[in-house]
Design an enzyme around this catalytic site. Structure first.
Site, PDB file in Angstrom:
ATOM      1  CD  GLU A   1       5.287   4.071 -27.297  1.00 24.17           C
ATOM      2  OE1 GLU A   1       4.283   3.929 -28.017  1.00 24.17           O
ATOM      3  OE2 GLU A   1       5.659   3.211 -26.469  1.00 24.17           O
TER       4      GLU A   1
ATOM      5  CE  LYS B   1       3.587   1.085 -30.176  1.00 20.72           C
ATOM      6  NZ  LYS B   1       3.226   1.535 -28.808  1.00 20.72           N
TER       7      LYS B   1
ATOM      8  CB  CYS C   1       6.083  -0.032 -26.935  1.00 21.10           C
ATOM      9  SG  CYS C   1       5.397  -0.534 -25.334  1.00 21.10           S
TER      10      CYS C   1
ATOM     11  N   PRO D   1      -5.099   9.251   7.562  1.00 22.57           N
ATOM     12  CG  PRO D   1      -7.351   9.386   7.009  1.00 22.57           C
ATOM     13  CD  PRO D   1      -5.982   9.421   6.394  1.00 22.57           C
ATOM     14  CG  LEU D   2      -1.364   5.467  11.520  1.00 25.77           C
ATOM     15  CD1 LEU D   2      -0.967   4.707  10.260  1.00 25.77           C
ATOM     16  CD2 LEU D   2      -0.127   6.104  12.151  1.00 25.77           C
ATOM     17  CB  SER D   3      -6.957   2.590  11.225  1.00 26.37           C
ATOM     18  OG  SER D   3      -6.287   1.564  10.502  1.00 26.37           O
ATOM     19  N   GLY D   4      -4.000   2.040  12.774  1.00 26.69           N
ATOM     20  CA  GLY D   4      -3.338   0.985  13.528  1.00 26.69           C
ATOM     21  C   GLY D   4      -3.407  -0.373  12.854  1.00 26.69           C
ATOM     22  N   GLY D   5      -4.025  -0.438  11.667  1.00 24.17           N
ATOM     23  CA  GLY D   5      -4.109  -1.680  10.902  1.00 24.17           C
ATOM     24  C   GLY D   5      -3.020  -1.769   9.844  1.00 24.17           C
ATOM     25  CB  VAL D   6      -2.042  -4.611   7.622  1.00 19.06           C
ATOM     26  CG1 VAL D   6      -1.139  -4.802   6.405  1.00 19.06           C
ATOM     27  CG2 VAL D   6      -1.665  -5.607   8.702  1.00 19.06           C
ATOM     28  CG  ASP D   7      -5.191  -2.381   4.287  1.00 19.01           C
ATOM     29  OD1 ASP D   7      -4.329  -3.203   3.948  1.00 19.01           O
ATOM     30  OD2 ASP D   7      -6.406  -2.615   4.256  1.00 19.01           O
ATOM     31  CB  SER D   8      -3.719   3.094   7.829  1.00 19.59           C
ATOM     32  OG  SER D   8      -3.668   2.450   9.083  1.00 19.59           O
TER      33      SER D   8
END
Length: 722
Positions: A45, A114, A175, A343-350
């Site tokens: 499309e 459409k 669609c 920025p790597l914090s050591g937590g799950v998200d980063s």
């Protein structure tokens, strides 16, 4: 007599307003389709201009350049001797339509507008286009002069019609039309074969299962310039079986599927469906555009036909490992930046964000090994080395990903170690630094000007002081991130800058559990549409699939912002404690708020039933009020939310998906009073029942039903009443 047809569909990584690139990808798909023997090619499309042009559809330039690309396609020798079905915007009688333009050998056969427009969630098609409302009707469309000179046609059919070739019939479905109650391209009809354009497996396949026929699905793939990632997954189906499936996530800009199918299989399949045949005999016929062309060949007896295949699915964790990584790649190469800064914090998200960057590098290396020259050219441009060929994803990650652990006096050694170990295992260029001097300078400046020295709560400070001291650390990290993103490559003698990656998940955004203009403020956020629960599942997948043992300690650690002072060197602050609710509860609130469309009172009513085995009505009421108070208080943060990969259906993205005010009466007086009335009514019913049980008078009859329901909601209440 020919009976076997070879048809082609495709998934293209188009880019909004990249007319030159879009043209080349369309031509390449047609060339591949012809090389494989196809005589019909279906495209996505609005493929000519790119789907995500949004308000650029208002501009006459978008219409003009789309017509110019169409002219280039008509003129190209690549498009000869194959029916080409392309998508583009068309203005007819001063009305803009989202159209299919079908052409063959420099002649436009039909322009099909459409008829049902997507207008929910991320989609606003009614803002730019008008649906064609005249079912099974056509009228003349006067071609612009640039096309008249090329096609030698003055007018072409415009409207709801089908193509009638020598051997079959071709209809279109665009669609949103798949989901309408009366689908325009859905049999029953007398046509021996129907080839349509759709975008959803679960809708397309039942169509050809119930009524027979061939169904082609084309889709866009990749990021065409905003938060959405189109996941490709083109398909070819016949009589309810799948004969070709495209990849859902890949770095290939052009993917073409072909299948050779027997038209007689459709006729035989339909012959015994009496209900379809009866309906087909009564249906009003479509206008037909006759085409002196056949999809089949006269001598096709020995032509092999395609075999059915099993549909392949990805798990949610696998989708996370692939989709956002492809989205990152498109952003990186099209922004012409040299990499990412995280920025790597050591937590799950980063950690999950770092894994997505690593997954991107892995997919790049695999694509290069398969011979993808476009990916190779892009990666050479990114690293600024014309002869570079990536082979090891860890080595490539070291070139395109810079990670940074920004320690403060409130950071623990454990998070520092986890960040460093993960960086080593994925191969990123890792930096460790301390932000304390900058934080102390800013707080000292405040004290110098005001004469007041704020303190953390553990040192006797108020909540306002405590929050301000946490926020200044978070905002310093954002400033440091952008400084290093701009200059870290310069300091290493390399050209270019880095895109800053954010790592706030969808649950924290929903509640506003983030500091405005902290590290959640970035250039893009690949996990901003993903829940904490799904992120943890993805990280667990990375432990096994990518062989990253450092992630095991990340998963085992409690989620913490580490913005308050440590207690004996240990973390004293956790995210769920700060929020006053669990991530699992946040996911429930998010789905009820957005998907179930509940306000405070309706959410309370639904949760009474959902949590009847674990929470008393008073607890449910308190939880709902706590969520809505915090959600509404922090809604203003959504207006500055970093552009994020869209994945979760309860995303609070304020840009287009979740349109709500950002200034609320956070006390919700009327709504909360309704909740309190229900809780108090239940208590009153219970007291009446207990009183009647201790006397000779039976309880009022009208209390029995309501009280029975109320007592089901709480174990504690049931226990008290027994």
């Amino acid at each position: 007599m020919g009976r076997k047809v070879t048809v082609a569909t495709c998934a293209l990584n188009q880019w909004a307003l990249d007319f030159e690139g879009n043209l080349q990808r369309i031509l390449k798909s047609i060339e591949i389709a012809k090389h494989r023997g196809a005589r019909y090619r279906l495209g996505p499309e609005l493929e000519i201009c790119g789907y995500g042009c949004w308000d650029h559809y208002y501009e006459s330039d978008t219409l003009l350049h789309s017509l110019q690309v169409l002219a280039a396609l008509l003129e190209s020798p690549v498009t000869q001797d194959i029916i080409c079905d392309v998508g583009m915007p068309v203005m007819h009688r001063n009305v803009r339509y989202n159209c299919r333009v079908i052409f063959l050998n420099r002649k436009i056969l039909l322009i099909r507008p459409k008829m049902a427009l997507a207008n929910e969630g991320n989609y606003r098609e009614l803002r730019w286009f008008t649906p064609w409302s005249r079912s099974r009707q056509t009228e003349e469309y006067f071609l612009p002069r640039m096309l008249q000179d090329l096609t030698k046609q003055e007018t072409v059919p415009f409207g709801d019609a089908v193509l009638s070739t020598r051997d079959t019939c071709i209809g279109s479905e665009i669609c949103e039309e798949l989901w309408t109650p009366h689908r325009s391209a859905l049999p029953p009809d007398p046509h021996p074969c129907r080839v349509g354009r759709g975008s959803e497996l679960t809708t397309a396949v039942p169509c050809v299962f119930q009524n027979g026929g061939i169904y082609l699905l084309a889709n866009q793939k990749g990021c065409d310039g905003d938060r959405l990632y189109y996941d490709g997954c083109a398909l070819i189906a016949m009589n309810g079986s799948i004969f070709a499936q495209g990849s859902q996530f890949s770095l290939d800009d052009v993917e073409v599927l072909t299948a050779t199918l027997d038209l007689e299989d459709i006729r035989s399949y339909r012959a015994e469906i009496s209900s379809r045949n009866l309906a087909a005999s009564r249906v009003s016929p479509y206008p037909r555009v006759k085409v002196d062309f056949a999809l089949s060949c006269h001598e096709d007896l020995l032509e092999p036909v395609s075999e059915p295949i099993e549909w392949k699915y990805h798990s949610p964790a696998e989708e996370i490992s692939l989709g956002p990584a492809c989205w990152l790649w498109d952003f990186l190469r099209r922004s012409r930046q040299a990499g990412f800064f995280l920025p790597l914090s050591g937590g799950v998200d980063s950690a999950a964000t770092a894994c997505l960057a690593y997954s991107m590098c892995l997919q790049v290396c695999e694509a290069v090994k398969r011979g993808n020259l476009e990916v190779l050219a892009d990666v050479r441009t990114i690293v600024n080395q014309p002869s570079y060929t990536p082979q090891d994803p860890r080595e490539l990650c070291g070139r395109v990903l810079t990670t940074c652990y920004m320690a403060s006096e409130n950071s623990s050694q454990e998070t520092c170690d986890r960040a460093r170990e993960l960086a080593q295992q994925i191969g990123s260029h890792h930096i460790g630094l301390r932000i304390d001097p900058v934080v102390k300078a800013l707080v000292g400046l405040f004290s110098l000007v005001t004469g007041a020295s704020p303190r953390f709560a553990v040192h006797g400070g108020s909540d306002r002081e405590n929050l301000a001291l946490q926020n200044v650390q978070a905002r310093v990290r954002m400033v440091v991130a952008y400084l290093f993103a701009q200059l870290s490559l310069w300091s290493r003698g390399a050209p270019g800058g880095l895109l800053v990656l954010g790592s706030t998940n969808v649950d924290e955004s929903l509640l506003g559990y983030l500091t405005k203009y902290d590290c959640s403020s970035a250039d893009i956020n690949p996990i901003g549409g993903i829940s904490k629960t799904d992120l943890r599942a993805f990280v667990q997948l990375c432990v096994e699939r990518f062989q990253l043992p450092a992630l095991q300690s990340v998963l085992a650690a409690p989620a913490t912002a580490e913005l308050e002072p440590l207690a004996h060197g240990r973390v004293s602050q956790t995210d769920e404690e700060d929020m006053g609710m669990t991530y699992m509860e946040l996911s429930v609130y998010g789905r009820l708020r957005k998907i179930a469309k509940t306000g405070p009172y309706s959410m309370f009513c639904k949760l009474l039933d959902m949590w009847k085995g674990t929470c008393a009505p008073r607890q449910v009421a308190d939880k709902v009020k706590r969520f809505f108070s915090k959600y509404s208080m922090n809604r203003h943060k959504m207006t500055t939310l970093t552009p994020a990969y869209h994945a979760e259906s309860y995303s609070p993205d304020d840009n287009r998906f979740d349109l709500r005010p950002f200034l609320y009466n956070t006390r919700w007086p009327w709504q909360f009073r309704c909740i309190e009335n229900q809780v108090n009514w239940g208590k009153w019913c219970l007291s009446v029942l207990n009183t009647c049980r201790g006397s000779s008078f039976p309880p009022p009859a009208h209390l029995h039903g309501g009280l029975k329901s109320f007592l089901m909601f709480s174990r504690s209440v049931v226990s008290d009443s027994s």
